[in-house]
Design a protein around this motif. Structure first.
Motif, PDB file in Angstrom:
ATOM      1  N   GLU A 195      -0.248 -11.860   8.064  1.00 36.68           N
ATOM      2  CA  GLU A 195       0.774 -11.039   7.416  1.00 36.68           C
ATOM      3  C   GLU A 195       0.773  -9.638   8.012  1.00 36.68           C
ATOM      4  N   PRO A 196       1.878  -9.189   8.595  1.00 36.21           N
ATOM      5  CA  PRO A 196       1.955  -7.785   9.039  1.00 36.21           C
ATOM      6  C   PRO A 196       1.809  -6.836   7.852  1.00 36.21           C
ATOM      7  N   VAL A 229      11.107   2.498  -2.278  1.00 36.45           N
ATOM      8  CA  VAL A 229      11.283   2.337  -0.836  1.00 36.45           C
ATOM      9  C   VAL A 229      10.294   1.292  -0.326  1.00 36.45           C
ATOM     10  N   LYS A 230      10.705   0.595   0.718  1.00 35.12           N
ATOM     11  CA  LYS A 230       9.855  -0.435   1.333  1.00 35.12           C
ATOM     12  C   LYS A 230       9.811  -0.224   2.836  1.00 35.12           C
ATOM     13  N   TRP A 231       8.625  -0.446   3.389  1.00 34.55           N
ATOM     14  CA  TRP A 231       8.459  -0.485   4.849  1.00 34.55           C
ATOM     15  C   TRP A 231       7.663  -1.722   5.205  1.00 34.55           C
ATOM     16  N   THR A 232       8.130  -2.463   6.188  1.00 29.43           N
ATOM     17  CA  THR A 232       7.401  -3.614   6.720  1.00 29.43           C
ATOM     18  C   THR A 232       7.382  -3.496   8.230  1.00 29.43           C
ATOM     19  N   GLU A 233       6.198  -3.616   8.814  1.00 29.96           N
ATOM     20  CA  GLU A 233       6.099  -3.466  10.258  1.00 29.96           C
ATOM     21  C   GLU A 233       6.528  -4.738  10.971  1.00 29.96           C
ATOM     22  N   SER A 234       7.099  -4.561  12.148  1.00 31.68           N
ATOM     23  CA  SER A 234       7.292  -5.691  13.045  1.00 31.68           C
ATOM     24  C   SER A 234       5.973  -5.949  13.762  1.00 31.68           C
ATOM     25  N   GLY A 238       3.289  -3.144  14.919  1.00 34.77           N
ATOM     26  CA  GLY A 238       1.895  -3.186  14.497  1.00 34.77           C
ATOM     27  C   GLY A 238       0.935  -3.028  15.652  1.00 34.77           C
ATOM     28  N   TYR A 239       1.284  -3.549  16.822  1.00 36.71           N
ATOM     29  CA  TYR A 239       0.414  -3.406  17.980  1.00 36.71           C
ATOM     30  C   TYR A 239       0.228  -1.936  18.347  1.00 36.71           C
ATOM     31  N   LEU A 240       1.230  -1.117  18.084  1.00 39.72           N
ATOM     32  CA  LEU A 240       1.153   0.316  18.364  1.00 39.72           C
ATOM     33  C   LEU A 240       0.519   1.113  17.231  1.00 39.72           C
ATOM     34  N   ALA A 241       0.790   0.702  15.978  1.00 39.05           N
ATOM     35  CA  ALA A 241       0.505   1.558  14.837  1.00 39.05           C
ATOM     36  C   ALA A 241      -0.689   1.132  14.002  1.00 39.05           C
ATOM     37  N   THR A 242      -1.032  -0.152  14.006  1.00 37.29           N
ATOM     38  CA  THR A 242      -2.231  -0.610  13.310  1.00 37.29           C
ATOM     39  C   THR A 242      -3.440  -0.297  14.181  1.00 37.29           C
TER      40      THR A 242
END
Length: 809
Positions: free
Chosen positions: A208-209, A285-290, A294-298
């Motif tokens: 799950e992202p 508000v909702k945010w879900t990563e692509s 995620g490869y950049l930000a996680t």
């Protein structure tokens, strides 16, 4: 033989702890009858999209969000400067030294970006697609700055700085020296070997992202934050600090979470941004990563350079070990970034006896995604180093790798044993685990086949890799965390509610993301209370329902959180005993409690079940004088020691010397995780851990170009192995119960990852050592293996008869 619980006038009941039950939570997860954060939809909810820097290092000259506001469906758009007044710096909870460099870490960049993926603007729209499309309209002007990518170059005088205001890229230097003086021990050694190992960056790939939903209640100033996190309680505290929302007005919920592996052991800027915009706009508000976002930000894992020296006698007795470590912090310090390498600092000596140990870690800032905990967190790197060095030493001394290990490991009759690094291992039996692994593996037969194939010049070489490991988990005694300068403690909380109808609710402060807590905690509570397994429900992941907790990481859930459940259930039994004694007109000391039934010694017909006691307590018609009408209980455990699982992993590989292709032919692991609450779950954890360790050895690597761009930013470029890429695993267990918790458990979540990587790489080097290859840099791709062979051939052609390069004192 199966343990049994028996009670008066009752059928024999199988004991729950130790029973391989199917996970009770799986049915709804597999059927989709559950709630992931991205499933949540709230009336009036807006969707966030985040514009991220395409550059590794640059000054932000201008951000204009006005054009985005003209796009259809867009409600709001903000730059970092627009939000700066309401947001503080993201926290680092582990300042490992007094003089550590702690740069500010804004949730959204204001003046400068320091890694590709750093947020620079955020758009809120009525749907996620409108928000994503509007990012194209945001105008940003950058002045490029020189990236910082090489760890050693970053420390050189005149190197470009990640944080210019700090005047250095050196984050900290952390030394540890124990036992005898290293230089003195080194000087008397017959053999000293020095090697350099590199641990590539790894990118977590949870099923799950990450996702966040923030909902405000304007009338009361309250907020609910849903997050796919491992640490809802820690997120609550830290978000209160970062956003200024009072902690008692903030509720954090981790609903069902689809994997983490450490990547969700974090306080992320997106959580702060969601709360900031919910407060600013007065709407959910909702945010879900692509996946690529995620490869950049996680946060990433690993990222270390190890310079290792090992000293020994000519007969093979270890004398000492020296470790000089460079650890890539990335651009910022996240929640435990500086401390991750230090979790491994105490584990380099592993299961071996030696006289001296010297360790120094230097943390280094680079313009790359920050690093932090990833499955094993520092312990896999330590185990890799010592197990690779043991193989190198065995080759130098012309000894069998297992013979060398046997000569130096701690004997089963020497526990408890204090290692040279200062840890007290409470229990273990390395001999038993190794003997069982060897029997399953067919070690002698494989060695014979290896010699036969080499003799006939088979181009497909057979290699055998050994990894005998231990780890420190069950993080951690609070007093030790204090001494290591960690901001919080290592305690864990649980409570038990006995409902009037006799059913049970377990409230746990740990927060599962696939480990099977609901099943295991039900088994623990059912055994202590003597109630049916299906009568237990486990509640978790909500700071309102479970207000106390330190969450899930470091293989601590069972040995600390499960222990808290066990102790809370025992308190329930003792409170119920008072009521039962009163109802049965007997002394508490005359009551026996077996299989959920209180009975009077010598008069088994006089009895009450714990469910009957629960109802009598609810009605409160006939309670002992002065007793509150409840048998509910809670307990907080602060562990007295780490726990130390161990085991032996053996790997056989076939390496095609013409193509560099490596195939794992056989993999055997025998792990000692103490008492197993659910052997089926243990098996699954081992399988998953071994898969991740093999992935580091053979497949995965975060690759940056010379400008600091992540070029392995999608699953097409970052090869996560599938089932077809992995071998069948042969697993086994031995059992030496832990003495540090009432369950006797040791933890299993990280064990497979810690042990497997050196087993695989040792096997590859073992296959190629006769060709002059002593190291293959991870991941050991076919190209890297092929190049290592060709370079060894060229080296031998230039220098016929020269030694392999070991430094012998």
């Amino acid at each position: 033989m199966t343990d049994q619980l028996t009670g008066p006038d009752s059928e024999t009941r199988e004991k729950e702890v130790g029973r391989p039950r199917l996970r009770k939570e799986d049915a709804r997860l597999v059927a989709g009858q559950t709630t992931w954060t991205d499933n949540i939809s709230v009336p009036g909810m807006l969707h966030l999209a985040i514009l991220r820097s395409p550059m590794a290092h640059a000054r932000i000259d201008r951000v204009d969000v006005a054009p985005a506001l003209e796009r259809p469906g867009v409600v709001a758009a903000f730059s970092g400067r627009d939000l700066a007044d309401g947001l503080g710096s993201l926290p680092c909870a582990w300042p490992v030294t007094e003089d550590i460099v702690l740069p500010d870490h804004p949730p959204i960049a204001v003046d400068e970006v320091r890694h590709a993926g750093d947020p620079v603007a955020v758009v809120a729209a009525r749907d996620r697609y409108a928000a994503a499309d509007a990012l194209e309209a945001v105008e940003v002007d950058y002045t490029p700055l020189e990236p910082v990518l090489d760890l050693e170059a970053a420390l050189a005088e005149g190197a470009p700085l990640v944080h210019a205001d700090k005047g250095t890229n050196r984050c900290y230097v952390w030394p540890l020296a124990t036992g005898e003086d290293w230089e003195s021990v080194r000087s008397r050694a017959d053999v000293v070997l020095k090697r350099r190992f590199t641990h590539q960056r790894l990118i977590p790939n949870a099923m799950e992202p990450r996702a966040v939903v923030a909902t405000p209640i304007a009338s009361s100033g309250e907020y609910t934050l849903y997050s796919s996190t491992q640490i809802p309680h820690i997120v609550r505290v830290m978000m209160a600090v970062v956003t200024g929302i009072p902690e008692h007005k903030l509720r954090v919920i981790a609903p069902d979470v689809g994997g983490g592996f450490g990547s969700k052991l974090q306080v992320y800027g997106e959580e702060a941004l969601a709360l900031a915009l919910a407060r600013k706009l007065g709407r959910p508000v909702k945010w879900t990563e692509s996946r690529s976002e995620g490869y950049l930000a996680t946060h990433h894992g690993r990222g270390q350079i190890q310079d290792i020296e090992i000293a020994a006698t000519r007969q093979g007795r270890l004398l000492g070990l020296k470790v000089d470590l460079l650890a890539d912090m990335g651009a910022y310090l996240m929640i435990v970034t500086p401390g991750v390498p230090l979790l491994g600092a105490f584990m380099y000596p592993a299961i071996y006896k030696m006289d001296a140990y010297s360790f120094t870690c230097t943390g280094v800032f680079t313009t790359r995604t920050p690093t932090d905990a990833y499955r094993g967190a520092g312990r896999p790197e330590a185990t890799f180093a010592i197990e690779r060095m043991m193989d190198e030493l065995a080759a130098e001394l012309e000894m069998d790798p297992l013979e060398l290990r046997r000569l130096n490991w701690i004997g089963h009759d020497e526990f408890p044993y204090t290692s040279v690094a200062g840890l007290t291992y409470d229990s273990g039996n390395y001999e038993a685990a190794t003997d069982k692994a060897l029997a399953l593996f067919g070690y002698d037969g494989l060695r014979a086949e290896q010699q036969e194939r080499a003799a006939r010049g088979d181009p497909v070489r057979l290699g055998i890799g050994v990894s005998t490991y231990t780890e420190m988990c069950g993080l951690a005694p609070s007093r030790i965390l204090r001494d290591l300068r960690y901001a919080a403690g290592g305690w864990e909380a649980a409570s038990i509610r006995m409902l009037p109808t006799g059913k049970v609710e377990v409230i746990t402060g740990t927060s599962p993301h696939g480990q099977g807590h609901v099943t295991c905690w039900s088994q623990i509570a059912a055994d202590v209370l003597g109630v049916p397994f299906d009568d237990v429900e486990v509640r978790h992941g909500d700071t309102l329902t479970a207000p106390q907790g330190m969450d899930t990481y470091g293989s601590r859930s069972l040995v600390v959180g499960g222990a808290a459940v066990h102790m809370a259930a025992q308190k329930v039994v003792e409170k119920a005993r008072k009521v039962a004694a009163h109802l049965l007109e007997a002394s508490e000391n005359d009551l026996e409690f077996t299989d959920g039934v209180f009975s009077v010694k010598g008069s088994p017909e006089a009895k009450r079940t714990i469910q009957e006691v629960a109802f009598e307590t609810f009605s409160s018609h006939d309670l002992p004088d002065g007793m509150e009408p409840t048998i509910n209980a809670e307990h907080i455990v602060d562990p007295e020691n780490f726990s130390y699982p161990h085991g032996t992993h053996l790997c056989a590989v076939e390496v095609d010397t013409e193509t560099g292709q490596t195939r794992i032919r056989s993999y055997v692991c025998v792990d000692d995780v103490g008492r197993a609450v659910n052997p089926l779950i243990v098996e699954g954890q081992v399988h998953g851990g071994v898969a991740q360790g093999i992935a580091q050895a053979l497949y995965e690597e975060a690759v940056y170009d010379e400008d600091g761009n992540l070029v392995s930013g999608t699953m097409a470029d970052y090869p996560v192995p599938s089932a077809v890429d992995l071998p069948e695993f042969t697993t086994g267990r031995t059992e030496t119960p832990a003495t540090s918790n009432p369950l006797g458990a040791k933890g299993v979540g990280e064990a497979g990852t810690i042990a497997s990587t050196p087993a695989v790489v040792n096997a590859i080097v073992d296959a190629l050592r006769p060709l002059g290859v002593t190291e293959v840099t991870m991941p050991c791709t076919p190209e890297r293996v092929w190049r290592a062979i060709r370079e060894a051939e060229a080296r031998q052609a230039r220098e016929p008869g020269e030694p392999r390069g070991e430094e012998a004192a």
